[in-house]
Design an enzyme around this catalytic site. Structure first.
Site, PDB file in Angstrom:
ATOM      1  N   LEU A  45      -0.133   3.364  -1.826  1.00  0.00           N
ATOM      2  CA  LEU A  45      -0.844   2.534  -2.806  1.00  0.00           C
ATOM      3  C   LEU A  45       0.039   2.432  -4.035  1.00  0.00           C
ATOM      4  CD1 LEU A  45      -4.464   3.236  -4.125  1.00  0.00           C
ATOM      5  CD2 LEU A  45      -2.516   3.412  -5.670  1.00  0.00           C
ATOM      6  N   ASN A  46       0.128   1.209  -4.619  1.00  0.00           N
ATOM      7  CA  ASN A  46       0.666   1.159  -5.994  1.00  0.00           C
ATOM      8  C   ASN A  46      -0.233   0.322  -6.887  1.00  0.00           C
ATOM      9  OD1 ASN A  46       2.465  -0.604  -4.223  1.00  0.00           O
ATOM     10  ND2 ASN A  46       3.394  -1.174  -6.139  1.00  0.00           N
ATOM     11  N   ASP A  47       0.289  -0.647  -7.596  1.00  0.00           N
ATOM     12  CA  ASP A  47      -0.456  -1.277  -8.700  1.00  0.00           C
ATOM     13  C   ASP A  47      -1.887  -1.718  -8.387  1.00  0.00           C
ATOM     14  OD1 ASP A  47       2.252  -1.315  -9.144  1.00  0.00           O
ATOM     15  OD2 ASP A  47       2.386  -3.458  -9.499  1.00  0.00           O
ATOM     16  N   TYR A 106       2.882  -9.523  -3.735  1.00  0.00           N
ATOM     17  CA  TYR A 106       3.082  -8.628  -4.875  1.00  0.00           C
ATOM     18  C   TYR A 106       1.944  -8.780  -5.896  1.00  0.00           C
ATOM     19  CZ  TYR A 106       7.708  -6.725  -3.702  1.00  0.00           C
ATOM     20  OH  TYR A 106       8.754  -6.026  -3.149  1.00  0.00           O
ATOM     21  N   SER A 107       2.087  -8.069  -7.004  1.00  0.00           N
ATOM     22  CA  SER A 107       0.975  -7.938  -7.952  1.00  0.00           C
ATOM     23  C   SER A 107       0.537  -9.244  -8.598  1.00  0.00           C
ATOM     24  CB  SER A 107       1.349  -6.940  -9.043  1.00  0.00           C
ATOM     25  OG  SER A 107       1.290  -5.652  -8.491  1.00  0.00           O
ATOM     26  N   GLU A 223       7.398  -5.178 -16.203  1.00  0.00           N
ATOM     27  CA  GLU A 223       6.513  -5.438 -15.078  1.00  0.00           C
ATOM     28  C   GLU A 223       5.062  -5.472 -15.558  1.00  0.00           C
ATOM     29  OE1 GLU A 223       8.686  -3.904 -11.135  1.00  0.00           O
ATOM     30  OE2 GLU A 223       7.797  -2.261 -12.249  1.00  0.00           O
TER      31      GLU A 223
END
Ligand code: FRU
Length: 491
Positions: A45-47, A106-107, A223
């Site tokens: 998991l990231n952002d 992506y985010s 970012e």
């Protein structure tokens, strides 16, 4: 194990059910699975992404690589909640599926428009020579929570003067117009953010760079930018990469922080603001995102992890979790971050004690555990330092204290358990001048979140203690302190 490009960019269609089940089994054997934090069933998991309040529910997605504890082909995983504390896994949100997001969804962010919930995210692509080309894509959620993508990207090119590090659109509305901030890198490899404007979320006009007072050189890439207004002030939040450590600041591999100023001047693309502050003084915090809810509250969730660091859970096939949601307020030009009041819904059995401690370290009976909320209020202190030890075992402990002589709050994980990321140090500190000190602490199986003095500072860190390390102690050195400690089980 080294992960090859092929392994990182396999699509879910190429993966057998058996492989997923095998991975899930490995994950479930991990002694450090969390109990009340959002974490991936498998993989990394990231952002936080697409955080929004829509038709009575909070929607919160996260960047997800399902196949292992590394950064590979990213998806959006979907969770939702009615109260910000009981979260339900909905399933896959956005899957990379076409030439505009072939190497990762992506985010990005979410916003309601014409009664529908829209998402704008960065489609990451690579060509045969592994050159990156980012697209900004739009998608919309239907009643059954399935998400469909527009046929073509809404921003197909990187404006002149910027590199292919161009991503993470965050949308907001001002009057009749939508605006987006996008994280960018100038051709001279310095970080910045650019602004776009739209009437309908589909047709976007490039407005130029956001002028800030941060100078020409403040890291090499920004970012996950976010902009919002709170109590009549403009808050710009972002995650700069490339700041050098300085005193107690910027100790982690990458930072995330904010500036507060007057509301953004959209005619001149300008934000006049005060100093840059880090959002979290701890170890594991990055790429936060905010949303505003039906009560007008501004709520923030962060990634409780960092890129390019190995974590002890990696060997069990998963990594990272999200932080608890925090409500933001402004006080004296700085953000104050507090657990949302709904967090109290999780409070179970309560124990409390009042003590006077003097040059001693006292074990608190009935306070043991690896999952709980604890509130410690110190008063009338003459001690040089005082604080708490958590997850105490024979050789292990996690220390949260106030160094009254130096006027610093200290979070020490030197002896917390299995060590990791040691090259970035095992102690975090920040200056705080206050008469009274209180720590509101959320302890989960492998994390600690400390809200100092009602959220004027927050320290977040992962810890990996042995299962028998469950003790709680209070201490004072070089004098005396009174302390009231309350502890709740978490339901
Ligand atoms: C931040 C980040 C974003 C990007 C995403 C990819 O952690 O690098 O800039 O969109 O992660 O997973």
């Amino acid at each position: 194990m080294e992960w090859t490009k092929e392994q990182r960019y396999r699509t879910m269609e190429e993966v057998s059910e058996e492989e997923i089940q095998g991975l899930a089994k490995l994950v479930n054997q991990c002694p450090w699975r969390q109990s009340f934090h959002i974490q991936p069933e498998t993989g990394l998991l990231n952002d936080p992404n697409g955080f929004s309040y829509y038709k009575g529910e909070y929607h919160l997605f996260y960047q997800w690589f399902p196949l292992g504890p590394v950064h590979g082909l990213k998806h959006w995983y979907h969770t939702k909640s009615k109260d910000l504390v009981h979260w339900e896994n909905v399933g896959m949100g956005i899957k990379p599926s076409n030439e505009f997001d072939s190497h990762g969804a992506y985010s990005g962010s979410g916003i309601e428009h014409d009664g529908k919930l829209y998402f704008m995210y960065t489609g990451n692509t690579r060509d045969e020579n592994w050159n990156r080309h980012p697209y900004q894509c739009l998608a919309v959620m239907s009643r059954d929570y399935s998400i469909s993508k527009m046929d073509a990207p809404v921003i197909a090119d990187v404006p002149r003067g910027y590199t292919d590090h161009f991503r993470d659109p965050k949308i907001w509305k001002n009057g009749d117009l939508f605006y987006a901030v996008i994280g960018a890198q100038r051709e001279n490899e310095t970080g910045t953010v650019v602004l776009f404007q739209s009437r309908d979320l589909k047709d976007w006009k490039f407005m130029g760079e956001l002028k800030t007072g941060l100078g020409e050189e403040f890291g090499y890439m920004w970012e996950c930018p976010d902009y919002f207004e709170l109590a009549g002030q403009g808050v710009f939040l972002f995650s700069p990469q490339g700041l050098k450590a300085e005193g107690d600041s910027y100790q982690n591999i990458y930072q995330s922080g904010y500036v507060v100023g007057s509301p953004i001047d959209l005619e001149h693309n300008e934000l006049k603001h005060g100093a840059f502050h880090e959002l979290d003084q701890g170890f594991d915090f990055y790429a936060p995102q905010t949303t505003v809810d039906h009560q007008g509250r501004r709520i923030l969730v962060g990634w409780m992890g960092l890129p390019e660091i190995d974590y002890p859970t990696d060997r069990n096939g998963w990594a990272h979790c999200l932080t608890l949601p925090r409500e933001l307020k402004i006080k004296g030009g700085k953000l104050v971050q507090q657990p949302v009041p709904e967090q109290k819904l999780l409070r179970g059995r309560k124990v409390e004690t009042i003590k006077s401690v003097e040059n001693e370290n006292v074990r608190l009976d009935h306070f043991e555990g690896d999952v709980y909320e604890l509130l410690a209020e110190f008063s009338d202190s003459t001690a040089e330092e005082f604080g708490l030890e958590l997850r105490v075992g024979e050789t292990e402990k996690t220390v949260i204290k106030y160094d009254a002589a130096a006027k610093k709050v200290v979070f020490d994980r030197t002896r917390s358990g299995e060590s990791f990321a040691e090259e970035y140090g095992t102690i975090r500190k920040c200056t705080l001048e206050a008469e009274k000190i209180s720590f509101q602490i959320f302890v989960d199986v492998s994390s600690v979140e400390v809200f100092v003095n009602d959220g004027v500072e927050v320290f977040t860190g992962r810890i990996f203690p042995g299962i028998a390390s469950n003790g709680v102690r209070v201490f004072a050195r070089g004098g005396q302190t009174n302390v009231k400690v309350v502890r709740w089980d978490i339901k």
